[in-house]
Scaffold this motif. Sequence first.
Motif, PDB file in Angstrom:
ATOM      1  N   THR A  58      10.769  10.520  -3.986  1.00 60.02           N
ATOM      2  CA  THR A  58       9.679   9.677  -3.515  1.00 60.02           C
ATOM      3  C   THR A  58       8.423  10.533  -3.521  1.00 60.02           C
ATOM      4  OG1 THR A  58      11.146   8.438  -2.043  1.00 60.02           O
ATOM      5  CG2 THR A  58       8.784   8.341  -1.573  1.00 60.02           C
ATOM      6  N   GLU A  59       7.362  10.008  -4.116  1.00 60.96           N
ATOM      7  CA  GLU A  59       6.085  10.709  -4.139  1.00 60.96           C
ATOM      8  C   GLU A  59       5.003   9.807  -3.567  1.00 60.96           C
ATOM      9  OE1 GLU A  59       5.211  12.867  -7.942  1.00 60.96           O
ATOM     10  OE2 GLU A  59       6.964  11.724  -8.608  1.00 60.96           O
ATOM     11  N   PHE A  85      -1.241   6.394  -4.093  1.00 64.89           N
ATOM     12  CA  PHE A  85      -0.216   5.534  -4.666  1.00 64.89           C
ATOM     13  C   PHE A  85       1.140   6.187  -4.461  1.00 64.89           C
ATOM     14  CE2 PHE A  85      -1.622   8.272  -8.089  1.00 64.89           C
ATOM     15  CZ  PHE A  85      -0.483   8.577  -8.810  1.00 64.89           C
ATOM     16  N   ARG A  86       2.168   5.394  -4.677  1.00 67.27           N
ATOM     17  CA  ARG A  86       3.542   5.828  -4.460  1.00 67.27           C
ATOM     18  C   ARG A  86       4.293   5.778  -5.783  1.00 67.27           C
ATOM     19  NH1 ARG A  86       7.018   4.692   0.574  1.00 67.27           N
ATOM     20  NH2 ARG A  86       4.943   4.250   1.337  1.00 67.27           N
ATOM     21  N   VAL A  87       5.208   6.735  -5.964  1.00 65.26           N
ATOM     22  CA  VAL A  87       6.080   6.762  -7.134  1.00 65.26           C
ATOM     23  C   VAL A  87       7.504   7.026  -6.637  1.00 65.26           C
ATOM     24  CG1 VAL A  87       6.592   7.875  -9.350  1.00 65.26           C
ATOM     25  CG2 VAL A  87       4.221   7.748  -8.540  1.00 65.26           C
ATOM     26  N   TYR A  88       8.443   6.242  -7.141  1.00 65.79           N
ATOM     27  CA  TYR A  88       9.862   6.517  -6.940  1.00 65.79           C
ATOM     28  C   TYR A  88      10.442   6.842  -8.306  1.00 65.79           C
ATOM     29  CZ  TYR A  88       9.661   4.389  -2.310  1.00 65.79           C
ATOM     30  OH  TYR A  88       9.353   4.105  -1.006  1.00 65.79           O
ATOM     31  N   GLY A  89      11.342   7.815  -8.356  1.00 64.14           N
ATOM     32  CA  GLY A  89      11.929   8.169  -9.633  1.00 64.14           C
ATOM     33  C   GLY A  89      13.263   8.862  -9.480  1.00 64.14           C
ATOM     34  N   ARG A 110      10.968   6.928 -14.146  1.00 59.63           N
ATOM     35  CA  ARG A 110      10.222   6.225 -13.096  1.00 59.63           C
ATOM     36  C   ARG A 110      10.959   4.966 -12.707  1.00 59.63           C
ATOM     37  NH1 ARG A 110       4.624   4.372 -14.991  1.00 59.63           N
ATOM     38  NH2 ARG A 110       5.868   4.359 -16.857  1.00 59.63           N
ATOM     39  N   TYR A 162       9.500   3.137  -9.820  1.00 61.72           N
ATOM     40  CA  TYR A 162       8.388   2.359  -9.273  1.00 61.72           C
ATOM     41  C   TYR A 162       7.139   3.230  -9.318  1.00 61.72           C
ATOM     42  CZ  TYR A 162       5.155   0.207  -6.008  1.00 61.72           C
ATOM     43  OH  TYR A 162       4.037  -0.348  -5.459  1.00 61.72           O
ATOM     44  N   GLN A 163       6.011   2.595  -9.610  1.00 61.14           N
ATOM     45  CA  GLN A 163       4.721   3.264  -9.480  1.00 61.14           C
ATOM     46  C   GLN A 163       3.704   2.221  -9.111  1.00 61.14           C
ATOM     47  OE1 GLN A 163       3.535   6.016 -12.536  1.00 61.14           O
ATOM     48  NE2 GLN A 163       1.373   5.639 -12.158  1.00 61.14           N
ATOM     49  N   LYS A 166       7.792  -2.307 -10.983  1.00 61.61           N
ATOM     50  CA  LYS A 166       9.097  -1.685 -10.763  1.00 61.61           C
ATOM     51  C   LYS A 166       9.818  -1.549 -12.106  1.00 61.61           C
ATOM     52  CE  LYS A 166       8.991  -3.743  -6.253  1.00 61.61           C
ATOM     53  NZ  LYS A 166       7.658  -4.312  -6.329  1.00 61.61           N
TER      54      LYS A 166
END
Length: 142
Positions: free
Chosen positions: A89-90, A100-104, A126, A128-129, A138
């Motif tokens: 999670t970023e 912003f958020r990033v899930y990877g 990735r 989600y961004q 997503k």
Amino acid sequence: MSVAQDILEIQMLPQRYADAVMRHNGDDWSACWAKDGEWYLREEPVKGRESIRKIWEQAMAGFPFAVFLVQPAIVEVNGDTGTSRSYVTEILGTPDGNSFRVYGCYNDEVVREDGKWVFKSRRYARLYQGPVDLSGEKFPYS
């Protein structure tokens, strides 16, 4: 070293990586990579520890605020090589005050180099961004 010790050290590798990201520490971050490591962010990999570090430093210059959280990796070991998979999670803040958020997910090949475990290759997918409220795009995990 036992397999259990190897697994623990490999699980700590993404943790050390995340810690270095949050501290913006290029020395500690690049120490997580094999000398001939490969980082797959897109189609073509960035090759070699020094080239990887340069790309990372350029990217991090655009994010004065970074939260990088990683779940413990799923690990398999085979002698001095192995694989791991970890989810991240970023939350990234930009110089203009936006975030912003990033899930990877990172799929990694690891190798024991000079007595310690390092990334031989990292492949990032990735999931989600977008906005922190999760209203962005997503991506299915494949």
